[in-house]
Design a protein around this motif. Structure first.
Motif, PDB file in Angstrom:
ATOM      1  N   ARG A 198       0.826  -1.193   0.000  1.00  0.00           N
ATOM      2  CA  ARG A 198       0.000   0.000   0.000  1.00  0.00           C
ATOM      3  C   ARG A 198       0.871   1.257   0.000  1.00  0.00           C
ATOM      4  NH1 ARG A 198      -4.204   1.075   4.797  1.00  0.00           N
ATOM      5  NH2 ARG A 198      -6.080   1.375   3.553  1.00  0.00           N
ATOM      6  N   ARG A 199       1.971   1.174   0.789  1.00  0.00           N
ATOM      7  CA  ARG A 199       2.832   2.354   0.861  1.00  0.00           C
ATOM      8  C   ARG A 199       3.574   2.578  -0.439  1.00  0.00           C
ATOM      9  NH1 ARG A 199       6.230   2.699   6.247  1.00  0.00           N
ATOM     10  NH2 ARG A 199       7.362   4.163   4.924  1.00  0.00           N
ATOM     11  N   ARG A 200       3.894   1.458  -1.122  1.00  0.00           N
ATOM     12  CA  ARG A 200       4.555   1.615  -2.413  1.00  0.00           C
ATOM     13  C   ARG A 200       3.611   2.266  -3.408  1.00  0.00           C
ATOM     14  NH1 ARG A 200       6.640  -3.257  -5.312  1.00  0.00           N
ATOM     15  NH2 ARG A 200       6.163  -1.907  -7.071  1.00  0.00           N
ATOM     16  N   ARG A 201       2.322   1.910  -3.341  1.00  0.00           N
ATOM     17  CA  ARG A 201       1.346   2.539  -4.239  1.00  0.00           C
ATOM     18  C   ARG A 201       1.233   4.030  -3.960  1.00  0.00           C
ATOM     19  NH1 ARG A 201      -3.175  -1.282  -3.603  1.00  0.00           N
ATOM     20  NH2 ARG A 201      -2.726  -3.067  -4.919  1.00  0.00           N
ATOM     21  N   ALA A 202       1.191   4.370  -2.664  1.00  0.00           N
ATOM     22  CA  ALA A 202       1.098   5.786  -2.307  1.00  0.00           C
ATOM     23  C   ALA A 202       2.291   6.537  -2.855  1.00  0.00           C
ATOM     24  CB  ALA A 202       1.027   5.941  -0.784  1.00  0.00           C
ATOM     25  N   LEU A 203       3.453   5.899  -2.780  1.00  0.00           N
ATOM     26  CA  LEU A 203       4.661   6.525  -3.303  1.00  0.00           C
ATOM     27  C   LEU A 203       4.529   6.759  -4.807  1.00  0.00           C
ATOM     28  CD1 LEU A 203       7.547   7.325  -2.331  1.00  0.00           C
ATOM     29  CD2 LEU A 203       8.302   5.177  -3.392  1.00  0.00           C
ATOM     30  N   TRP A 204       4.085   5.725  -5.508  1.00  0.00           N
ATOM     31  CA  TRP A 204       3.918   5.867  -6.963  1.00  0.00           C
ATOM     32  C   TRP A 204       2.873   6.915  -7.311  1.00  0.00           C
ATOM     33  CZ3 TRP A 204       7.196   5.135 -10.458  1.00  0.00           C
ATOM     34  CH2 TRP A 204       8.148   4.106 -10.353  1.00  0.00           C
ATOM     35  N   PHE A 205       1.802   6.955  -6.513  1.00  0.00           N
ATOM     36  CA  PHE A 205       0.776   7.968  -6.740  1.00  0.00           C
ATOM     37  C   PHE A 205       1.407   9.356  -6.739  1.00  0.00           C
ATOM     38  CE2 PHE A 205      -2.258  11.088  -5.220  1.00  0.00           C
ATOM     39  CZ  PHE A 205      -3.353  10.863  -6.030  1.00  0.00           C
ATOM     40  N   TRP A 206       2.257   9.601  -5.743  1.00  0.00           N
ATOM     41  CA  TRP A 206       2.842  10.939  -5.643  1.00  0.00           C
ATOM     42  C   TRP A 206       3.912  11.181  -6.694  1.00  0.00           C
ATOM     43  CZ3 TRP A 206       0.236  14.651  -3.912  1.00  0.00           C
ATOM     44  CH2 TRP A 206      -0.683  14.447  -2.868  1.00  0.00           C
TER      45      TRP A 206
END
Lengths: 277, 300
Positions: free
Chosen positions: B2-10
């Motif tokens: 989930r945190r990796r997705r948030a990173l990619w989102f940003w």
């Protein structure tokens, strides 16, 4: 009887359309007519449909006139329009894709934050934007003319709507092949979304080439004038050389008409797709 | 994960969001701040004046006049552009031959800038002296030449200003209406024909216009927002080497001269911008509510 009425109505509609089309084309005709006329012909009280002689020399005179840096303005406008278009496409498409396809808890909040700026009319923020740009020391620089215009909420919105409806299968296949978001985006999504890139790109290009208030405010030195500012300086200056002014206007419209005629299909598709209805 | 997705989102959204914040939200807040200070010729003011800039603007006849100018302009341009672009779309949609040709011709002015259009209008069509097209045509019918842009009474300059915008914009809104017309299900027209409705006003009123509701709402909102931001044609048609005439100053032109003209009064200009922004927000939201924006066709 009915048939005759229908046919008469159709003929009437066609006639009306033809008249309107002529009316819509008259300003273009006047632009070119005056651009290729001599000063005397333009200001002659005896108005004629055709100029007495076509003055192709007007074009040379325009570029040779040292009082208005027209060639420089053209170059500035071209640089600004191209940079704005490319920058907007990259930034807005990435953001649109992220918003549409990367699951994130706060994605909606971010989206509404972006959408909200559409409610803030850009023209109303020109005073503070000017203040910001001048405190960055960017007055009369290409940076100052380009960078603040790169973040178009409208373009981001169009991309997001488009990517929401983009077939997922292609991306899924790419993910299975082990491509991350980044490579999936560049290798699969961008090539598959060419029409929307072309549509948004042409709309942004037209807008950048034609914009006036921002270049007027930021491009204060002659060296930073755009074509529109240069033209406007012609009309508001003391000495008006009408034939030069009109030929300058024609030169300023030509690249756009070319883009317009080449990409009209995309513009129409882009406007229709803009999701405003 | 989930945190990796948030990173990619940003990674994807971050650069855009940061730029938008810097160049939209920061100026907005800065403007609100400046509007409470005496900020002549400076962007880092120290003298807090409270609401003085606001009261000064609202008591300034020139500013209030500029708001009035805008109201008259909007009252003209919004309904006229709406009707013309709708009529163009209806006609182009039903014409059998050369549909693409007519669409292009009406849309083509969108490629012109206000600066270029103002030039043609000011120097070629509505020139005050004999060599203008309008006065030439008037002369053929024995009329006297009119000083189109210089006179305030009767205010002929309104005709000049309204027709420029109409020429430049009608085609764009026509495209929106054409897109709306394409989406109407032909079954509706067939059903109306079966029910005996003749093509014409009845079908237009009971099928076409209701089906175009969403497009109409969007077009009206855009027209009002764009009218509020009118600047280019006013500036280019009316200002000359002697300056800008005091009549026919819409708010943006007025703010331009207040904030960036001789006085460089950024505090006053900011207060005016905030007032204008508030008016626009209230009108836009009120209009959206009144037109019941967001109501889908399914709601009836």
């Amino acid at each position: 009887m009915d048939d005759a009425l229908v046919r008469a109505g159709r003929a009437l509609r066609l006639a009306l359309l033809i008249v309107l089309a002529v009316v819509f084309l008259i300003p273009f005709y006047l632009l070119v007519r005056n651009g290729l006329s001599s000063e005397q012909d333009i200001t002659s009280p005896q108005w004629t449909f055709f100029p007495k002689e076509l003055e192709w020399g007007n074009v040379r005179e325009l570029f040779d006139d040292p009082s208005v840096p027209f060639a420089r303005s053209l170059l500035n406008s071209a640089l600004i329009a191209v940079a704005t278009t490319l920058g907007t496409l990259v930034l807005a498409s990435l953001a649109g894709y992220g918003l549409a396809r990367i699951p994130y808890r706060h994605a909606n909040k971010v989206f509404y934050g972006i959408l909200g700026t559409l409610l803030v009319p850009a023209a109303v923020t020109f005073v503070p934007s000017f203040v910001l740009v001048s405190s960055l020391g960017w007055i009369s620089t290409l940076r100052g003319l380009i960078v603040p215009t790169l973040f178009s909420a409208f373009a981001c919105f169009v991309f997001r709507q488009y990517f929401l409806g983009f077939p997922r299968e292609l991306e899924d296949a790419a993910q299975v092949d082990g491509l991350g978001y980044w490579r999936t985006y560049w290798l699969v999504v961008v090539p598959g979304a060419r029409p929307v890139f072309a549509a948004v790109g042409t709309i942004v290009f037209l807008g950048a080439w034609n914009s006036f208030l921002w270049p007027l405010v930021i491009g204060q030195d002659q060296s930073a004038w755009t074509v529109q500012v240069a033209l406007s300086s012609f009309t508001t200056s003391q000495v008006v050389r009408l034939h030069e002014l009109f030929v300058a206007a024609v030169v300023s419209v030509l690249p756009l008409l070319l883009v317009f005629l080449l990409f009209q299909r995309w513009i129409v598709a882009g406007v229709e797709r803009s999701g405003i209805d | 994960m989930r945190r990796r997705r948030a990173l990619w989102f940003w990674v994807f959204v971050g650069p855009f969001a940061a730029g938008l914040a810097l160049f939209t939200y920061v100026p907005l807040l800065w403007s609100v701040g400046l509007s409470f200070f005496d900020a002549q010729n400076t962007v880092t003011p120290t003298h807090f004046v409270g609401l003085d800039n606001y009261t000064a603007m609202l008591e300034d006849d020139a500013f209030v006049d500029s708001l009035r100018t805008f109201l008259v302009f909007t009252a003209f341009i919004v309904p006229v552009t709406y009707l013309v672009s709708l009529a163009l779309a209806l006609m182009v949609n039903r014409v059998r031959r050369a549909r693409a040709f007519f669409r292009s011709v009406f849309f083509l002015p969108a490629a012109c800038s206000y600066v270029v259009a103002a030039l043609v209008w000011k120097m070629s069509i509505f020139n005050g002296v004999r060599f203008g097209l309008a006065n030439t045509v008037l002369g053929w019918s024995g009329g006297d030449p009119v000083a189109w842009l210089a006179g305030t009474r009767p205010p002929w300059y309104w005709l000049v200003i309204v027709t420029v915008r109409l020429w430049l914009q009608a085609g764009f809104y026509m495209i929106l209406f054409l897109a709306g017309l394409q989406r109407i299900d032909p079954v509706l027209y067939e059903a109306a024909a079966v029910d005996g409705a003749r093509p014409g006003w009845t079908v237009l009123r009971h099928i076409t216009l209701p089906q175009l509701r969403a497009t109409s709402v969007a077009v009206l909102l855009l027209l009002v927002i764009n009218a509020f931001q009118a600047f280019d044609e006013f500036y280019n048609l009316l200002s000359d080497a002697r300056g800008y005439p005091p009549y026919a100053r819409p708010p943006l032109v007025y703010l331009y001269y207040t904030a960036l003209g001789q006085g460089q009064n950024l505090g006053l200009g900011s207060a005016g911008a905030v007032i204008l922004a508030l008016i626009i927000a209230v009108v836009t939201l009120g209009q959206a509510r009144w037109l019941r924006l967001g109501r889908t066709d399914a709601d009836g």
